[in-house]
Design a protein around this motif. Structure first.
Motif, short mmCIF file in Angstrom:
data_model
loop_
_atom_site.label_atom_id
_atom_site.label_comp_id
_atom_site.label_asym_id
_atom_site.label_seq_id
_atom_site.Cartn_x
_atom_site.Cartn_y
_atom_site.Cartn_z
N LEU A 209 1.64 0.79 -5.43
CA LEU A 209 0.69 1.65 -4.71
C LEU A 209 0.41 1.04 -3.35
O LEU A 209 -0.13 -0.06 -3.24
N VAL A 210 0.81 1.75 -2.31
CA VAL A 210 0.59 1.32 -0.93
C VAL A 210 -0.23 2.40 -0.24
O VAL A 210 0.12 3.59 -0.29
N THR A 211 -1.32 2.00 0.41
CA THR A 211 -2.16 2.95 1.13
C THR A 211 -2.18 2.61 2.61
O THR A 211 -2.50 1.48 2.98
N ALA B 40 -10.70 11.13 -7.22
CA ALA B 40 -9.68 11.82 -8.01
C ALA B 40 -8.31 11.19 -7.80
O ALA B 40 -7.53 11.04 -8.76
N CYS B 41 -8.00 10.81 -6.56
CA CYS B 41 -6.70 10.18 -6.29
C CYS B 41 -6.59 8.84 -7.02
O CYS B 41 -5.55 8.56 -7.64
N ALA B 42 -7.63 8.03 -6.96
CA ALA B 42 -7.59 6.72 -7.62
C ALA B 42 -7.38 6.88 -9.12
O ALA B 42 -6.55 6.18 -9.72
N ALA C 218 -8.03 1.43 -5.95
CA ALA C 218 -7.35 1.50 -7.25
C ALA C 218 -6.70 0.15 -7.56
O ALA C 218 -6.35 -0.60 -6.64
N PRO C 219 -6.53 -0.17 -8.84
CA PRO C 219 -5.91 -1.46 -9.20
C PRO C 219 -4.52 -1.61 -8.59
O PRO C 219 -3.71 -0.68 -8.59
#
Length: 706
Positions: free
Chosen positions: A40-42, A128-130, A155-156
């Motif tokens: 997961l990259v933001t 909701a995304c997390a 998020a983890p």
């Protein structure tokens, strides 16, 4: 699906780049490396800094590393976080006709695949995304997510990369001016003013402009759009004046805000001031649209005495020239879209004018009117056109429904959600339709024609999802809500109960409840979805009961009723059933003919469930004719199609056993190696190419085929 040079399909839906990406080489490398080591990259950063462009280019570069493809999910138009899994499924072209939670359907579909999902614009749906991302990453080892958001998801395992503005040139006394911000301005300026070049006489003004705008790409593109009216030197002077005014009028904000926030806000506000008064007003009013929109919708929603209808098209073109709107030519005509940052500015302006609620209601009323016209035209020759139009308006339909659900009176929501019955049912959005219908039905129980329609719609969609108990519940509620003597409501109730009988295998109930539709089929009254559904239920029961000729007679009548009106959706269901009946009767030529007729329509209406059933039918017909290689290839294609559906395949015992027998026969005829080659030719092909193969003429006399 994109096709590679080698001809093998490559999954994904990433859009083609319409403009070049300036700079960002280091950031691109950083994002690619991050996606390889973190699931997961933001990408975060101020609005307009270029997060989406960077994410899309990185995803395009990474796509060959993901066998299951790279997929873009645009979240900007979505307000309801509970629909996030539906939006992801829609982007993946995944359909589902079960009652399972969509997150579970997604996890099952993605399991075993190497997939990259780009979630774009998450900041308004962070929670909701997390939650959804965490669930999917836990369930799907091969999944990677690249998100863009002004806020981190928290998020983890999230790896956060802050996207900075483009580098700007330092202040100097002269000499050449270089840097990514300057290159972007020069390129966009050349697109706006043909012949524009960075030269000695203008390069210092360009550099000053880029510094003032802090290297923010959106701000630079807004400035470049103004070079059509002003030379770059005057543009830089005016922007300097704008900043000086800000610092004088609000020194606290000027000192406390980060410079890039101040630069973007100032650039947008300055661009707003340079617009004509009518352009500014339209900018504010079109902020009520979600996603993209066309000129006629803007006329209906935004026009009044201040903005006459006759001038709307010219104002839209002007806003597009100024880069406030993006012009989108489509097969259905011209449409426009607005970036989120600019939409938010327009919405704030509309709110300050005290008109936001008024224009949100006008937006809702327009889409109720559109839905009403679509419902009236659905069972007619314009059905395919209505399908295309309503699919194109999906984002705005959602926005209108959210406004309707916010009303204290439940009538607006049941009215709109129920009027959209044809869209939910005919365009493949049964789960989403139930999501809105159940919310609407919770708001009111007051008997009305709108309530009857909404109860019928929810029951119909429950039938589509195979929930017989819910179908019976809605039928009873519809019956109680109907006015005495309401013939339409009575039709709907009977069709629902016939459907429940089919789902449960209660043939007597299905036959009894479909009797009225059968007896009155030629009475000349208004044809409804309920009438056609009851006839389909009757034909299904007769086929299962072995009364093939009687089933064919019902289907022939149903086909005639549809053909008289130019209706195709329900007719394609009838043609599929007719093909299955002809196959049962051993008439293979007829089975293929009706199967291919059904497939043509189901392909056009993107009915993946129906396409899967129809290709299965054509595979069985080929196997029955002894065409083992064709049968194996079609079996592979069918499995490929079912892999894009939220369930393995239709779980009808007779169909499952017939398919197994076809596979065994083809394998025995060809041998394992040849069967494997033919099967994978179908499975590994692009779906559209595979369907074209399934529609190829088979010639006459299939019963004699080898």
């Amino acid at each position: 699906m994109a096709i590679t040079m080698a001809g093998k399909w490559q999954a994904g839906n990433l859009p083609a780049e319409l403009t070049s990406l300036i700079g960002r080489r280091g950031e691109l490398d950083q994002v690619r490396r991050a996606c390889r080591r973190s699931r997961l990259v933001t990408l975060t950063g101020v609005g307009g800094v270029g997060k989406t462009r960077l994410a899309l280019r990185a995803a395009a570069d990474l796509r060959p590393e993901f066998g299951g493809g790279a997929w873009l999910v645009e979240l900007s138009p979505l307000d309801d976080g509970t629909l996030l899994p539906h939006a992801i499924a829609e982007a993946l072209r995944l359909t589902d006709q079960t009652t399972r939670p969509m997150t579970e359907v997604l996890a099952e579909h993605l399991f075993g695949k190497e997939v990259l999902i780009v979630l774009d614009t998450c900041e308004h749906l962070v929670g909701a995304c997390a939650a959804t991302v965490e669930t999917l990453l836990d369930a799907v080892p091969g999944l990677r997510v690249l998100a863009t958001s002004r806020r981190t998801l928290e998020a983890p395992g999230e790896l956060v990369i802050v996207v900075e503005p483009l580098p700007v040139p330092p202040e100097t006394d002269g000499g050449p001016v270089v840097g990514d911000a300057v290159a972007l301005l020069a390129e966009r300026a050349a697109e706006t003013v043909p012949g524009f070049e960075l030269a000695e006489h203008n390069q210092q003004a360009v550099a000053r402009l880029c510094r003032r705008l802090e290297g923010i790409p959106l701000a630079i593109e807004l400035a470049a759009a103004r070079l059509r009216e002003l030379p770059v030197e005057q543009l830089a002077d005016r922007l300097d004046d704008r900043f000086a005014t800000l610092e004088k009028d609000d020194p606290a904000a000027a000192q406390s805000d980060p410079p890039w926030h101040q630069a973007l806000r100032t650039a947008i506000g300055w661009s707003h001031e340079l617009c004509e008064p009518a352009e500014r007003l339209l900018w504010a009013r079109v902020s009520v649209f979600a996603g993209d929109f066309d000129t006629e919708a803007v006329r209906q929603v935004c026009a009044d005495d201040l903005l006459p209808e006759a001038g709307i098209a010219q104002l839209l073109d002007a806003l597009a020239d100024e880069s406030i709107l993006t012009w989108l030519p489509t097969g259905a005509g011209e449409r426009y879209r607005m970036l989120d940052t600019l939409r938010e500015y327009g919405a704030g302006w509309l709110r300050d004018l005290g008109e936001q609620e008024r224009f949100k209601q006008r937006h809702r009323e327009h889409y109720l009117s559109l839905a009403t016209r679509g419902a009236a035209g659905w069972l007619g020759p314009g059905q395919v056109s209505w399908y295309d139009r309503m699919i194109g308006e999906h984002d705005n339909l959602r926005a209108a429904l959210e406004v309707a659900l916010g009303a204290k009176d439940g009538l607006p929501s049941v009215e709109l959600a129920g009027t959209l019955t044809f869209f939910w049912y005919g365009c493949g959005y049964a789960k989403e339709g139930r999501h809105y219908l159940r919310q609407a039905l919770d708001l009111t129980t007051r008997p009305s024609p709108a309530l009857v329609q909404a109860l019928w719609a929810d029951g119909l969609l429950a039938a589509t999802l195979g929930d017989a108990e819910e179908v019976e519940t809605r039928a009873a509620q519809c019956e109680r809500a109907a006015a005495p003597g309401d013939a339409y409501a009575a039709k709907c109730v009977r069709a629902l109960r016939a459907s429940a009988g089919v789902i449960r295998g209660d043939l007597l109930q299905a036959m009894a409840e479909s009797e009225s539709a059968y007896v009155t089929r030629w009475d000349g009254g208004e044809l409804t979805i309920a009438d056609l559904l009851a006839l389909i239920c009757r034909a299904h029961v007769l086929t299962v009961d072995g009364q093939i000729d009687e089933a064919i007679a019902v289907l022939e009548d149903l086909r005639s009723l549809c053909d008289e009106r130019g209706e195709q959706h329900m007719r394609s269901h009838a043609d599929l059933l007719r093909g299955q009946a002809e196959l049962t009767g051993g008439r293979l030529d007829a089975a293929v003919g009706y199967g291919q007729e059904a497939l043509r329509v189901k392909r056009r209406l993107h009915d993946r469930f129906g396409i899967g059933l129809t290709v299965d039918l054509l595979a069985l017909a080929a196997g029955g004719a002894g065409r083992a290689s064709r049968a194996a290839r079609l079996l592979g294609l069918a499995d490929r199609i079912w892999s894009t559906h939220g369930q393995a395949r239709a779980n009808v015992p007779a169909w499952v056993s017939a398919r197994q027998a076809c596979e065994e026969q083809a394998r025995d005829t060809l041998g394992d190696n040849a069967y494997h080659v033919a099967y994978h030719t179908g499975f590994d092909s692009d779906i559209d190419a595979g369907i074209a193969f399934a529609l190829e003429p088979e010639g006459e006399g299939l019963h004699n085929g080898t």
